[in-house]
Every structure is written in C-alpha cells, then in structure tokens.
Design a protein around this motif. Structure first.
Motif, PDB file in Angstrom:
ATOM      1  N   GLY A   1      29.728   7.403  -1.237  1.00  0.00           N
ATOM      2  CA  GLY A   1      30.993   7.038  -1.868  1.00  0.00           C
ATOM      3  C   GLY A   1      31.231   5.545  -1.882  1.00  0.00           C
ATOM      4  N   GLY A   2      30.253   4.767  -1.405  1.00  0.00           N
ATOM      5  CA  GLY A   2      30.393   3.319  -1.449  1.00  0.00           C
ATOM      6  C   GLY A   2      31.208   2.754  -0.322  1.00  0.00           C
ATOM      7  N   LYS A   3      31.549   3.533   0.714  1.00  0.00           N
ATOM      8  CA  LYS A   3      32.359   3.024   1.819  1.00  0.00           C
ATOM      9  C   LYS A   3      31.540   3.020   3.101  1.00  0.00           C
ATOM     10  N   GLY A   4      31.858   2.110   3.963  1.00  0.00           N
ATOM     11  CA  GLY A   4      31.201   2.082   5.259  1.00  0.00           C
ATOM     12  C   GLY A   4      29.857   1.390   5.202  1.00  0.00           C
ATOM     13  N   ALA A   5      29.248   1.290   6.381  1.00  0.00           N
ATOM     14  CA  ALA A   5      27.965   0.609   6.502  1.00  0.00           C
ATOM     15  C   ALA A   5      26.859   1.455   5.889  1.00  0.00           C
ATOM     16  N   GLY A   6      25.893   0.830   5.368  1.00  0.00           N
ATOM     17  CA  GLY A   6      24.740   1.524   4.794  1.00  0.00           C
ATOM     18  C   GLY A   6      23.504   0.680   4.906  1.00  0.00           C
ATOM     19  N   GLU A   7      22.434   1.100   4.253  1.00  0.00           N
ATOM     20  CA  GLU A   7      21.194   0.342   4.285  1.00  0.00           C
ATOM     21  C   GLU A   7      21.249  -0.820   3.308  1.00  0.00           C
ATOM     22  N   SER A   8      20.647  -1.934   3.684  1.00  0.00           N
ATOM     23  CA  SER A   8      20.495  -3.018   2.725  1.00  0.00           C
ATOM     24  C   SER A   8      19.394  -2.611   1.749  1.00  0.00           C
ATOM     25  N   SER A   9      19.357  -3.302   0.619  1.00  0.00           N
ATOM     26  CA  SER A   9      18.293  -3.027  -0.351  1.00  0.00           C
ATOM     27  C   SER A   9      16.935  -3.235   0.292  1.00  0.00           C
ATOM     28  N   LEU A  10      16.829  -4.258   1.151  1.00  0.00           N
ATOM     29  CA  LEU A  10      15.569  -4.538   1.820  1.00  0.00           C
ATOM     30  C   LEU A  10      15.156  -3.386   2.726  1.00  0.00           C
ATOM     31  N   GLU A  11      16.094  -2.885   3.518  1.00  0.00           N
ATOM     32  CA  GLU A  11      15.784  -1.770   4.416  1.00  0.00           C
ATOM     33  C   GLU A  11      15.412  -0.518   3.636  1.00  0.00           C
ATOM     34  N   LEU A  12      16.114  -0.275   2.539  1.00  0.00           N
ATOM     35  CA  LEU A  12      15.830   0.899   1.723  1.00  0.00           C
ATOM     36  C   LEU A  12      14.430   0.811   1.107  1.00  0.00           C
ATOM     37  N   ASP A  13      14.080  -0.379   0.587  1.00  0.00           N
ATOM     38  CA  ASP A  13      12.764  -0.561  -0.001  1.00  0.00           C
ATOM     39  C   ASP A  13      11.672  -0.389   1.047  1.00  0.00           C
ATOM     40  N   ARG A  14      11.904  -0.940   2.240  1.00  0.00           N
ATOM     41  CA  ARG A  14      10.913  -0.800   3.303  1.00  0.00           C
ATOM     42  C   ARG A  14      10.710   0.661   3.686  1.00  0.00           C
ATOM     43  N   ARG A  15      11.809   1.414   3.748  1.00  0.00           N
ATOM     44  CA  ARG A  15      11.694   2.825   4.114  1.00  0.00           C
ATOM     45  C   ARG A  15      10.938   3.604   3.037  1.00  0.00           C
ATOM     46  N   LYS A  16      11.194   3.291   1.774  1.00  0.00           N
ATOM     47  CA  LYS A  16      10.479   3.954   0.683  1.00  0.00           C
ATOM     48  C   LYS A  16       8.983   3.673   0.760  1.00  0.00           C
ATOM     49  N   ILE A  17       8.641   2.426   1.082  1.00  0.00           N
ATOM     50  CA  ILE A  17       7.224   2.064   1.181  1.00  0.00           C
ATOM     51  C   ILE A  17       6.572   2.766   2.360  1.00  0.00           C
ATOM     52  N   ARG A  18       7.271   2.818   3.505  1.00  0.00           N
ATOM     53  CA  ARG A  18       6.717   3.527   4.671  1.00  0.00           C
ATOM     54  C   ARG A  18       6.470   4.993   4.347  1.00  0.00           C
ATOM     55  N   ASP A  19       7.428   5.612   3.645  1.00  0.00           N
ATOM     56  CA  ASP A  19       7.271   7.027   3.268  1.00  0.00           C
ATOM     57  C   ASP A  19       6.093   7.207   2.309  1.00  0.00           C
ATOM     58  N   ARG A  20       5.957   6.277   1.372  1.00  0.00           N
ATOM     59  CA  ARG A  20       4.855   6.380   0.409  1.00  0.00           C
ATOM     60  C   ARG A  20       3.508   6.193   1.101  1.00  0.00           C
ATOM     61  N   ILE A  21       3.416   5.248   2.036  1.00  0.00           N
ATOM     62  CA  ILE A  21       2.169   5.029   2.769  1.00  0.00           C
ATOM     63  C   ILE A  21       1.817   6.275   3.573  1.00  0.00           C
ATOM     64  N   ALA A  22       2.825   6.891   4.207  1.00  0.00           N
ATOM     65  CA  ALA A  22       2.569   8.113   4.978  1.00  0.00           C
ATOM     66  C   ALA A  22       2.059   9.230   4.074  1.00  0.00           C
ATOM     67  N   GLU A  23       2.647   9.354   2.884  1.00  0.00           N
ATOM     68  CA  GLU A  23       2.209  10.386   1.938  1.00  0.00           C
ATOM     69  C   GLU A  23       0.766  10.142   1.484  1.00  0.00           C
ATOM     70  N   LEU A  24       0.454   8.880   1.148  1.00  0.00           N
ATOM     71  CA  LEU A  24      -0.899   8.549   0.701  1.00  0.00           C
ATOM     72  C   LEU A  24      -1.914   8.742   1.819  1.00  0.00           C
ATOM     73  N   THR A  25      -1.517   8.427   3.051  1.00  0.00           N
ATOM     74  CA  THR A  25      -2.414   8.588   4.187  1.00  0.00           C
ATOM     75  C   THR A  25      -2.762  10.052   4.400  1.00  0.00           C
ATOM     76  N   ARG A  26      -1.771  10.927   4.231  1.00  0.00           N
ATOM     77  CA  ARG A  26      -2.038  12.372   4.350  1.00  0.00           C
ATOM     78  C   ARG A  26      -2.992  12.842   3.245  1.00  0.00           C
ATOM     79  N   ASP A  27      -2.726  12.392   2.021  1.00  0.00           N
ATOM     80  CA  ASP A  27      -3.606  12.775   0.908  1.00  0.00           C
ATOM     81  C   ASP A  27      -5.031  12.283   1.142  1.00  0.00           C
ATOM     82  N   LEU A  28      -5.132  11.048   1.650  1.00  0.00           N
ATOM     83  CA  LEU A  28      -6.444  10.459   1.879  1.00  0.00           C
ATOM     84  C   LEU A  28      -7.201  11.203   2.967  1.00  0.00           C
ATOM     85  N   ALA A  29      -6.484  11.678   3.990  1.00  0.00           N
ATOM     86  CA  ALA A  29      -7.133  12.434   5.066  1.00  0.00           C
ATOM     87  C   ALA A  29      -7.772  13.705   4.523  1.00  0.00           C
TER      88      ALA A  29
END
Length: 458
Positions: free
Chosen positions: A192-220
């Motif tokens: 709803g746009g109120k209260g503390a949330g993730e910065s764009s930087l934190e959100l992007d970093r989390r997306k990249i970590r999730d993507r790396i984890a997904e690719l690592t599983r596929d690669l295994a």
C-alpha cells in the motif's frame, strides 16, 4: 556499469581502447594485451577507432587514467557527458607530464565519435561510473567484454546457465553504482506504499540471488547428466584438445573427426564441449573432445564456472595442447594454458604439444626454420597445419600410438543369447580372432586393461 554492448544492427559500434602500462608490464606484454583486447572487441563486432594509453604507477583511483588522458578520451567521445565524479580526483602519482611515455592512440574526427570505451583492466564499479559520466558512452572492462562474448556464443543449456551465473555475480557489486547514477537507491514503501520496505537496490540484489540459486539448481541437474554420459565413456580412449582461444582447436577437431563443428576466426568461437570419434575410426575407438579456449586474465569465475566443461580435460587420457605457432606471443599463450590446466587440476594429465598454423609462418623456407626451432626447444612436439591432410594423418598416428601402447590381449566369451555385446566389443576392442564352441563365441581381442576386465566380467 551499463548493460552489455548492444548488438547494433546499423553497423559496428565505434570504440576506444584504454590501457595503463603498470611498472610490472614490459612493452611487448603491454602491446600484446592491447592487441588481444582489440581482437575481443572485433569478436563482438566493435570497430576500434582509437587507443589511449598511459604509463602510471597504478590505475587512477577515480577514472583509471589521469586527467590529461581523460580529457583526450572525452574529446574522442565528442565532448562526453559531464565532468566525472570528484571521487578519487587526485592522480596519486603526479599527473601526467610530457615525459611520462604515454601514447595517445589513433585520432578520430568528430564525425567518428566513439560510442564505447573498452578498458584493458578489471576496474571498480565507481571507476566505470566515473568514466561513463565523463565521456557519456558505455564503458566495459576486460572482464565485461569477455562475459559478453561468452553470453553471445553460448549455445547449450549448460553453457548459457554457466555464463549467466558469472554475469549476475559480476553485476551484483555494480548495482550500487547504477542505482546512484539513476537515483534508485531510495527506499520503497511496503504494502500500500506505507511503512518501511526494500530499497530498489536491495530488491534487485534479492532478485539476482534468487536467479543465481535457480540457475545453480538447473546446472546441477545438467552436470549430473554430463557425468552420466562421461561415465559411459570411462573405458574409452579419450584425447582432449586444449589451448588458447583461436589456436585452431575446432579446425583441428573437424580435420581429425570429420565433424561439422563450428569454426570461426574469432575468440571464444567454441564454448560447448563437443565429443566425436577419431576418423577413420580406430579399434579400439578413440574419442576426441574440443574444449573452451583459454585467455590471459580469464576471469576466475569463468574458470570455476566452466569446470564441468573442462572436466573433459581432467578425465582424458591425453591432452593435445594446441598452440598457434604463428602468434608472436605464443609462448605466453602456452604459459597461460599451462596455468589454467594446473588450476583445474589437470596439470598431471599426459600432454602432447601440437604447434598448429605453421602454414601461417611465411613461405616454405620460413616454415622449415620455424619447425626446426620449435622441435629443438620442444622435442617430441608436433608441428603442423590442421589444413594439411598429411599433417592431420601424422597427428592421428601419434594419437593412436599413445593409446595403443597400453593395450593388452585377452579372450572374451559371449554366450549365444547375449550377442548384443558384439557391437560393443567391435567398437571398444581390436578383434584379432573369433572362435565358436558349444557355449558361445570367443573373441580374441586387444583392448585397454579396464575395458577387457569389464567385458570379461559382463
């Protein structure tokens, strides 16, 4: 750091190469490194129209090169995009004087303003951002250029996943600088746009970590499949073609096996391991593997990432180390290949030096002199051209001689109800005799000890 070089449909991007000669780099090594970066740029379809070089004790903390050379680079970019950051503004080694020994590179007119800068070093995110802000054009360091080539040339699922993992790992520390440049480091609100949330930087970093984890599983999963395929070939004679990128491994692979592997006069044309039988087919069969090429200053993450691809080298019975005999820096290329092989644990695998492209060393007299010099220094090496059928045939005999020296003779009995084994026996062994009795067929064969033992136990 901006996104990778766009594949421009209207023509090649014009770029300048920037390089700093540090005290530990001699003139020849420095020139060779610049020439190699230009070839990397050519592989990406980039036209190098200028070279800006400078001698310094260290890279400028803020902009890689000093203020005078930076001004030249800004002029090449047609005026640039700004004055750059003040971060690290001091030269740290006395700025550049008229006697600093630097070379300004090729001049270009305003109509041919550069659209990108390729830096022959690994630089920090802030250095890249400062250069981009000063010049107004895209800036890629050596690692970014190599990663982009890998991204474009990867064809298999495994290679694409490996490249994407390394690219994302490379991107993570550069997100902060991108966010600062675009004003995206502010905090986003919660639901709803109120209260503390993730910065764009934190959100992007989390997306990249999730993507790396997904690719690592596929690669295994893919690596398990590759291990299963290699296990099926464990008792087969295998030679892996290894060496510097563009040494002619794929051309040699095509000549030895008759396969239609991809061949191009580009760096890193081959990223995916190809395995084909030696032709004309030998008995026992010999498999030939074409592997990814090496390069000086290859990002460590890529060496680690392509470990599964390079496992072909680890599990081969022989490494054919292919060297471009016509390259002025072939000794350095030979040393780089040796270093990388040691790094992946293949330093003790038997090795055959193959000096390729001797036909590019001048006329017949020059080729003879070069061959004599190479064999005097590396006795037992093969000097050849992959484009000469006689040379390829001679190399094939050397490979067969290596594997045949370990063959042993023995009998393999195959019951009449298991005649499906005949195909495997004829593929994996040299059949010397075939006898029959009341219980089945007895094959007298020459084979590798491990293969003979396995067939006798089957």
């Amino acid at each position: 750091m901006s996104t990778p070089l766009s594949e421009n449909s209207t023509g090649p991007l014009r770029a300048a190469v920037v390089a700093v000669q540090l005290p530990d780099a001699d003139d020849d090594a420095f020139a060779a490194s610049i020439a190699e970066l230009k070839r990397l740029g050519h592989t990406l379809g980039v036209e190098i129209v200028a070279t800006v070089t400078q001698r310094r004790q260290s890279l400028h903390a803020g902009t890689v090169i000093g203020t005078g050379k930076l001004a030249q680079l800004v002029a090449l970019a047609g005026g640039g995009g700004g004055d750059g950051d003040e971060e690290g503004a001091g030269d740290g080694d006395g700025d550049e004087s008229a006697g600093d020994g630097d070379d300004s590179g090729d001049a270009v007119g305003a109509a041919a303003a550069i659209e990108a800068v390729l830096v022959d070093h690994d630089i920090t995110p802030s250095q890249a951002r400062n250069l981009e802000k000063a010049t107004g054009v895209e800036v890629l360091d050596r690692t970014a250029v190599i990663l982009e080539i890998f991204r474009r040339h990867a064809r298999s699922r495994a290679a694409k996943a490996q490249v994407e993992i390394v690219r994302l790992q490379y991107l993570v520390p550069r997100l902060r600088e991108q966010g600062r440049a675009k004003g995206q480091d502010r905090q986003r609100g919660g639901i709803g746009g109120k209260g503390a949330g993730e910065s764009s930087l934190e959100l992007d970093r989390r997306k990249i970590r999730d993507r790396i984890a997904e690719l690592t599983r596929d690669l295994a999963v893919l690596e398990n499949e590759q291990r299963t395929q290699r296990a099926r070939r464990r008792d087969t004679s295998r030679v892996a073609l290894v060496g510097y990128t563009n040494a002619g491994k794929s051309t040699l692979m095509r000549a030895l096996t008759g396969s239609e592997v991809y061949v191009a006069d580009k760096l890193f044309a081959t990223l995916d391991t190809t395995v084909r039988p030696l032709m004309p087919e030998a008995r026992p069969r010999v498999l030939v593997s074409d592997t990814v090429g090496f390069i000086d200053k290859l990002p460590h993450g890529l060496v680690t990432s392509f470990k599964s691809t390079l496992d072909e080298a680890l599990e081969a019975g022989l490494l054919a180390q292919v060297v471009d005999a016509s390259a002025p820096t072939f000794e350095r290329q030979l040393a780089v290949t040796t270093e990388v092989l040691a790094e992946i644990g293949a330093g003790d695998v038997p090795r055959l030096l193959v000096f390729n492209k001797i036909d590019a060393c001048g006329d017949a007299e020059a080729q003879a002199r070069t061959t004599e010099a190479l064999l005097a220094r590396w006795p037992g090496a093969v000097v050849m051209s992959a484009r000469r059928p006689a040379d390829v045939a001679a190399l094939r005999e050397r490979l067969l001689a290596f594997f045949n020296r370990d063959l042993v003779e023995g009998d393999v009995r195959v019951p009449y109800d298991r005649q499906q084994m005949r195909g495997e026996i004829f593929a994996a062994c040299e059949v010397l005799e075939e006898r029959y009795d009341e219980g089945g067929v007895i094959f007298r064969v020459r084979a590798h000890p491990a293969m003979l033992e396995r067939l006798q136990a089957a």
